[in-house]
Design a protein around this motif. Structure first.
Motif, PDB file in Angstrom:
ATOM      1  N   ALA A  82      -8.369   6.192  10.030  1.00 32.84           N
ATOM      2  CA  ALA A  82      -7.727   6.960  11.101  1.00 32.84           C
ATOM      3  C   ALA A  82      -7.218   5.966  12.142  1.00 32.84           C
ATOM      4  O   ALA A  82      -7.815   4.904  12.328  1.00 32.84           O
ATOM      5  CB  ALA A  82      -8.709   7.935  11.739  1.00 32.84           C
ATOM      6  N   PRO A  83      -6.125   6.310  12.823  1.00 32.80           N
ATOM      7  CA  PRO A  83      -5.540   5.374  13.794  1.00 32.80           C
ATOM      8  C   PRO A  83      -6.456   5.046  14.973  1.00 32.80           C
ATOM      9  O   PRO A  83      -6.365   3.970  15.553  1.00 32.80           O
ATOM     10  CB  PRO A  83      -4.274   6.076  14.280  1.00 32.80           C
ATOM     11  N   TRP A  84      -7.372   5.934  15.328  1.00 31.72           N
ATOM     12  CA  TRP A  84      -8.267   5.722  16.458  1.00 31.72           C
ATOM     13  C   TRP A  84      -9.499   4.897  16.107  1.00 31.72           C
ATOM     14  O   TRP A  84     -10.314   4.568  16.967  1.00 31.72           O
ATOM     15  CB  TRP A  84      -8.705   7.063  17.044  1.00 31.72           C
ATOM     16  N   CYS A  85      -9.649   4.546  14.846  1.00 31.89           N
ATOM     17  CA  CYS A  85     -10.850   3.863  14.344  1.00 31.89           C
ATOM     18  C   CYS A  85     -10.658   2.343  14.391  1.00 31.89           C
ATOM     19  O   CYS A  85      -9.880   1.790  13.617  1.00 31.89           O
ATOM     20  CB  CYS A  85     -11.109   4.349  12.913  1.00 31.89           C
ATOM     21  N   ALA A  86     -11.367   1.674  15.322  1.00 34.29           N
ATOM     22  CA  ALA A  86     -11.243   0.214  15.459  1.00 34.29           C
ATOM     23  C   ALA A  86     -11.646  -0.538  14.182  1.00 34.29           C
ATOM     24  O   ALA A  86     -10.934  -1.449  13.760  1.00 34.29           O
ATOM     25  CB  ALA A  86     -12.044  -0.274  16.658  1.00 34.29           C
ATOM     26  N   ILE A 118      -7.282  10.287   7.465  1.00 32.75           N
ATOM     27  CA  ILE A 118      -8.126  11.484   7.401  1.00 32.75           C
ATOM     28  C   ILE A 118      -7.717  12.553   8.415  1.00 32.75           C
ATOM     29  O   ILE A 118      -8.024  13.721   8.226  1.00 32.75           O
ATOM     30  CB  ILE A 118      -9.621  11.152   7.542  1.00 32.75           C
ATOM     31  N   ASP A 119      -7.035  12.146   9.495  1.00 31.41           N
ATOM     32  CA  ASP A 119      -6.556  13.131  10.473  1.00 31.41           C
ATOM     33  C   ASP A 119      -5.397  13.948   9.905  1.00 31.41           C
ATOM     34  O   ASP A 119      -5.271  15.128  10.187  1.00 31.41           O
ATOM     35  CB  ASP A 119      -6.104  12.443  11.766  1.00 31.41           C
ATOM     36  N   GLU A 120      -4.555  13.305   9.098  1.00 35.03           N
ATOM     37  CA  GLU A 120      -3.406  13.980   8.504  1.00 35.03           C
ATOM     38  C   GLU A 120      -3.752  14.661   7.181  1.00 35.03           C
ATOM     39  O   GLU A 120      -3.054  15.585   6.763  1.00 35.03           O
ATOM     40  CB  GLU A 120      -2.272  12.974   8.258  1.00 35.03           C
ATOM     41  N   GLN A 121      -4.803  14.194   6.518  1.00 35.65           N
ATOM     42  CA  GLN A 121      -5.184  14.712   5.199  1.00 35.65           C
ATOM     43  C   GLN A 121      -6.659  15.130   5.181  1.00 35.65           C
ATOM     44  O   GLN A 121      -7.456  14.612   4.391  1.00 35.65           O
ATOM     45  CB  GLN A 121      -4.930  13.645   4.115  1.00 35.65           C
ATOM     46  N   PRO A 122      -7.049  16.075   6.046  1.00 40.40           N
ATOM     47  CA  PRO A 122      -8.471  16.439   6.105  1.00 40.40           C
ATOM     48  C   PRO A 122      -8.999  17.022   4.794  1.00 40.40           C
ATOM     49  O   PRO A 122     -10.178  16.867   4.476  1.00 40.40           O
ATOM     50  CB  PRO A 122      -8.527  17.463   7.241  1.00 40.40           C
ATOM     51  N   GLU A 123      -8.132  17.664   4.018  1.00 39.72           N
ATOM     52  CA  GLU A 123      -8.595  18.240   2.748  1.00 39.72           C
ATOM     53  C   GLU A 123      -8.999  17.156   1.755  1.00 39.72           C
ATOM     54  O   GLU A 123      -9.948  17.336   0.989  1.00 39.72           O
ATOM     55  CB  GLU A 123      -7.534  19.175   2.145  1.00 39.72           C
ATOM     56  N   THR A 142       0.835  -1.193   0.000  1.00 40.84           N
ATOM     57  CA  THR A 142       0.000   0.000   0.000  1.00 40.84           C
ATOM     58  C   THR A 142       0.874   1.250   0.000  1.00 40.84           C
ATOM     59  O   THR A 142       2.020   1.231   0.441  1.00 40.84           O
ATOM     60  CB  THR A 142      -0.935   0.025   1.222  1.00 40.84           C
ATOM     61  N   ILE A 143       0.310   2.334  -0.497  1.00 39.49           N
ATOM     62  CA  ILE A 143       1.006   3.616  -0.612  1.00 39.49           C
ATOM     63  C   ILE A 143       0.303   4.615   0.304  1.00 39.49           C
ATOM     64  O   ILE A 143      -0.928   4.685   0.323  1.00 39.49           O
ATOM     65  CB  ILE A 143       0.939   4.138  -2.063  1.00 39.49           C
ATOM     66  N   LYS A 144       1.076   5.380   1.043  1.00 35.79           N
ATOM     67  CA  LYS A 144       0.501   6.452   1.853  1.00 35.79           C
ATOM     68  C   LYS A 144       0.177   7.608   0.909  1.00 35.79           C
ATOM     69  O   LYS A 144       1.058   8.161   0.265  1.00 35.79           O
ATOM     70  CB  LYS A 144       1.488   6.899   2.931  1.00 35.79           C
ATOM     71  N   ILE A 145      -1.090   7.947   0.807  1.00 37.79           N
ATOM     72  CA  ILE A 145      -1.535   9.015  -0.091  1.00 37.79           C
ATOM     73  C   ILE A 145      -1.685  10.307   0.709  1.00 37.79           C
ATOM     74  O   ILE A 145      -2.328  10.321   1.761  1.00 37.79           O
ATOM     75  CB  ILE A 145      -2.871   8.654  -0.772  1.00 37.79           C
ATOM     76  N   THR A 146      -1.098  11.363   0.181  1.00 41.14           N
ATOM     77  CA  THR A 146      -1.201  12.692   0.784  1.00 41.14           C
ATOM     78  C   THR A 146      -1.639  13.669  -0.296  1.00 41.14           C
ATOM     79  O   THR A 146      -1.678  13.329  -1.475  1.00 41.14           O
ATOM     80  CB  THR A 146       0.163  13.149   1.351  1.00 41.14           C
TER      81      THR A 146
END
Length: 102
Positions: free
Chosen positions: A28-32, A58-63, A3-7
């Motif tokens: 998101a990391p907090w999402c079980a 989504i926390d790092e890339q809200p836009e 997988t690729i981290k998309i920003t």
């Protein structure tokens, strides 16, 4: 393929200009439930060679989350030629995710 981290910095190159189908995992990391679907996406990414797999925190890339109208996570979106052709919300079994790509 992994997988690729998309920003917002690599979105155009990795997704919009991709010659392959792209499955985007909005998480998101907090999402079980997101943590439940992540290993399934990783497994599929290791098996399927004719598609790309991107993860958007989504926390790092809200836009990007806003641009896609993400209201719930995990959301999976399949893009072809820069357009969404399929999407689903929530944890799904591997077979359902593979079917999205066909």
């Amino acid at each position: 393929m992994s997988t690729i981290k998309i920003t917002s910095d690599n979105f155009e190159q990795e997704v919009l200009k991709s010659d392959k189908t792209v499955l985007l995992d909005f998480w998101a990391p907090w999402c079980a439930p997101c943590r439940m679907v992540a290993p399934v996406i990783d497994e599929i990414a290791g098996e399927v060679t004719n598609a790309k797999f991107g993860k958007i925190n989504i926390d790092e890339q809200p836009e990007l989350a806003t641009a896609f109208g993400i209201m719930s996570i995990p959301t999976l979106a399949v893009m072809k030629n820069g357009k969404i052709v399929n999407s689903m919300v929530g944890v799904r079994p591997k077979a359902s995710i593979l079917k999205m790509l066909s």
